[in-house]
Motif scaffolding. Sequence first.
Motif, short mmCIF file in Angstrom:
data_model
loop_
_atom_site.label_atom_id
_atom_site.label_comp_id
_atom_site.label_asym_id
_atom_site.label_seq_id
_atom_site.Cartn_x
_atom_site.Cartn_y
_atom_site.Cartn_z
N MET A 1 0.84 -1.19 0.00
CA MET A 1 0.00 0.00 0.00
C MET A 1 0.88 1.24 0.00
SD MET A 1 -3.07 1.08 2.65
CE MET A 1 -2.03 1.06 4.13
N GLN A 2 0.46 2.26 -0.73
CA GLN A 2 1.18 3.52 -0.70
C GLN A 2 0.20 4.68 -0.82
OE1 GLN A 2 3.89 3.67 -4.10
NE2 GLN A 2 2.41 4.86 -5.25
N MET A 3 0.62 5.82 -0.29
CA MET A 3 -0.16 7.05 -0.39
C MET A 3 0.71 8.12 -1.03
SD MET A 3 -1.78 9.45 2.67
CE MET A 3 -3.18 8.38 3.01
N ILE A 4 0.16 8.79 -2.04
CA ILE A 4 0.81 9.96 -2.62
C ILE A 4 0.13 11.20 -2.03
CG2 ILE A 4 1.40 11.23 -4.71
CD1 ILE A 4 1.08 8.65 -6.29
N LEU A 5 0.92 12.10 -1.47
CA LEU A 5 0.38 13.38 -1.02
C LEU A 5 0.27 14.30 -2.23
CD1 LEU A 5 2.39 13.88 2.31
CD2 LEU A 5 0.21 12.70 1.94
N LEU A 6 -0.93 14.37 -2.80
CA LEU A 6 -1.12 15.17 -4.01
C LEU A 6 -0.97 16.65 -3.71
CD1 LEU A 6 -4.25 13.35 -5.50
CD2 LEU A 6 -1.83 12.94 -6.02
N GLY A 7 -1.47 17.08 -2.55
CA GLY A 7 -1.37 18.47 -2.14
C GLY A 7 -1.21 18.56 -0.64
N THR A 8 -0.45 19.56 -0.16
CA THR A 8 -0.17 19.68 1.27
C THR A 8 -0.36 21.10 1.78
OG1 THR A 8 2.18 20.02 0.80
CG2 THR A 8 1.48 17.74 1.25
N GLY A 9 -0.99 21.96 0.98
CA GLY A 9 -1.12 23.36 1.35
C GLY A 9 -2.45 23.70 1.97
N THR A 10 -2.51 24.86 2.59
CA THR A 10 -3.75 25.35 3.17
C THR A 10 -4.69 25.84 2.07
OG1 THR A 10 -4.64 26.78 4.90
CG2 THR A 10 -2.92 27.71 3.51
N SER A 11 -5.82 26.42 2.46
CA SER A 11 -6.89 26.73 1.50
C SER A 11 -6.45 27.72 0.41
CB SER A 11 -8.12 27.26 2.23
OG SER A 11 -7.80 28.41 2.99
N HIS A 12 -5.48 28.59 0.72
CA HIS A 12 -4.99 29.53 -0.29
C HIS A 12 -4.00 28.88 -1.25
CE1 HIS A 12 -6.85 33.12 1.34
NE2 HIS A 12 -6.40 32.83 2.54
N GLY A 13 -3.37 27.78 -0.82
CA GLY A 13 -2.27 27.22 -1.58
C GLY A 13 -1.03 28.09 -1.41
N ILE A 14 0.11 27.55 -1.78
CA ILE A 14 1.37 28.30 -1.75
C ILE A 14 2.06 28.11 -3.10
CG2 ILE A 14 3.60 28.63 -0.61
CD1 ILE A 14 2.45 27.34 1.89
N PRO A 15 2.40 29.20 -3.83
CA PRO A 15 2.27 30.58 -3.39
C PRO A 15 0.82 31.05 -3.34
CG PRO A 15 3.04 30.50 -5.66
CD PRO A 15 3.04 29.09 -5.16
N CYS A 16 0.54 31.97 -2.41
CA CYS A 16 -0.78 32.59 -2.31
C CYS A 16 -0.92 33.65 -3.41
CB CYS A 16 -0.96 33.26 -0.95
SG CYS A 16 -0.82 32.15 0.46
N ILE A 17 -2.13 33.89 -3.83
CA ILE A 17 -2.39 34.93 -4.82
C ILE A 17 -1.92 36.29 -4.28
CG2 ILE A 17 -4.22 36.20 -6.03
CD1 ILE A 17 -5.82 33.58 -6.06
N CYS A 19 0.81 37.43 -3.26
CA CYS A 19 1.72 37.47 -2.11
C CYS A 19 3.17 37.37 -2.58
CB CYS A 19 1.42 36.34 -1.13
SG CYS A 19 2.45 36.40 0.35
N SER A 20 4.01 38.22 -2.04
CA SER A 20 5.43 38.20 -2.41
C SER A 20 6.32 37.92 -1.20
CB SER A 20 5.83 39.54 -3.05
OG SER A 20 5.55 40.63 -2.17
N CYS A 21 5.77 37.21 -0.20
CA CYS A 21 6.56 36.87 0.98
C CYS A 21 7.67 35.89 0.60
CB CYS A 21 5.67 36.30 2.09
SG CYS A 21 5.16 34.58 1.82
N ARG A 22 8.59 35.68 1.51
CA ARG A 22 9.76 34.85 1.21
C ARG A 22 9.40 33.39 1.00
NH1 ARG A 22 11.45 32.30 5.82
NH2 ARG A 22 10.31 32.88 7.68
N VAL A 23 8.26 32.92 1.58
CA VAL A 23 7.84 31.54 1.37
C VAL A 23 7.18 31.40 0.00
CG1 VAL A 23 6.44 29.63 2.24
CG2 VAL A 23 7.58 31.17 3.85
N CYS A 24 6.31 32.35 -0.32
CA CYS A 24 5.61 32.29 -1.61
C CYS A 24 6.56 32.50 -2.79
CB CYS A 24 4.49 33.32 -1.64
SG CYS A 24 3.06 32.88 -0.62
N THR A 25 7.68 33.15 -2.55
CA THR A 25 8.66 33.37 -3.63
C THR A 25 9.85 32.43 -3.51
OG1 THR A 25 9.71 35.13 -2.31
CG2 THR A 25 8.01 35.79 -3.89
N CYS A 275 0.52 26.54 5.92
CA CYS A 275 0.39 27.89 5.37
C CYS A 275 1.76 28.46 5.01
CB CYS A 275 -0.37 28.79 6.35
SG CYS A 275 0.59 29.28 7.80
N HIS A 276 1.82 29.75 4.71
CA HIS A 276 3.04 30.35 4.13
C HIS A 276 3.84 31.17 5.13
CE1 HIS A 276 1.04 34.43 2.97
NE2 HIS A 276 0.40 33.87 3.97
N LEU A 277 3.79 30.83 6.41
CA LEU A 277 4.53 31.59 7.42
C LEU A 277 5.95 31.06 7.65
CD1 LEU A 277 1.73 32.22 10.06
CD2 LEU A 277 2.54 33.75 8.26
#
Length: 318
Positions: A1-17, A19-25, A275-277
């Motif tokens: 058995m295996q699991m692929i994590l297709l997505g791991t971001g919060t509701s905004h996703g990263i990068p956020c719309i 946003c030019s923070c250091r995580v999103c960039t 999230c992107h903090l």
Amino acid sequence: MQMILLGTGTSHGIPCIACSCRVCTSSDEHDKRTRCSAYVTNENKDGTVSNILIDVGPEFRIQAIKNGIKAVDAILLTHSHADHLHGLDDIRIFSHTFGSDKLNELKKNPENAGVDPKLLEEASGRGIALYANSSTISDVKSRFSYIFKSNTQIGGGKPKLHLENCKYIEEKQPKEFGDIKIIPIPMKHGKLDSTGWLFSVRKDDGKIHSIAYLTDCSYIPDRSVELLKKKGGIIEHCVIDGLREKPHSTHFGFRQAMDIAERLGPVNTWFIHICHLMTHEEIKKYALDQLCDYPVLNTIVQNGGYVGPGYDGQVLKV
């Protein structure tokens, strides 16, 4: 058995719309996070393969193409927020294939010789089973009402789904997909009821090995923790909501996720819905720095286990 994590971001996703923070960039691919979803597969002893999708977010089409998803036999929903549900229409590709395959299977069955072809077509047309709790099923019917109306203009087609309330999946009678046994895990996402999922297989060593998927939760009742411990056997992977360092009203922070993992003792603990903090690397360091407060997890990590962030496209194997 295996699991692929297709997505791991919060509701905004990263990068956020916008946003030019250091995580999103960030140039680190681990910091590119689409909305949460996962895909579980297992090669069964009878030669078949089980393919199970957890949540269908707005980026599901992109996730499916990127990860080479070719089949979906069932869908498990954690809850009905948009970031976990609003890619549902893209399931139509898989549901029509499923219906076609099922029809051919029914036609080949000698027991169906002489049966009205229209009846066989109707029997094959139920499509993919979607499992969720009561409130989530109600929201699916409301937001995607066209799926369930027979007189809706089809156009490019619509998904073929049948909705199944997961409250009828009992601890003593798990839902089985091939060799995988699945049990829903009741949780709270703020005031909303959400559902975690436990996937278990019996390996050649005779023991139960599991993956627990526990996203979008701010509280997991003691009875749910005990259920995971009782039915999970060796929990190889605990994939758990971990939004950020600071607590949140509807999500676990990193330490709250570690509190649950300390009780469960999984071999590996993976934070998701991030999230992107903080960057991926910063979260890894943060988790390691906290281990002095978690003796069980500290011992696990010293013995080769992991506690920290997961990432998009990661493959977790049992």
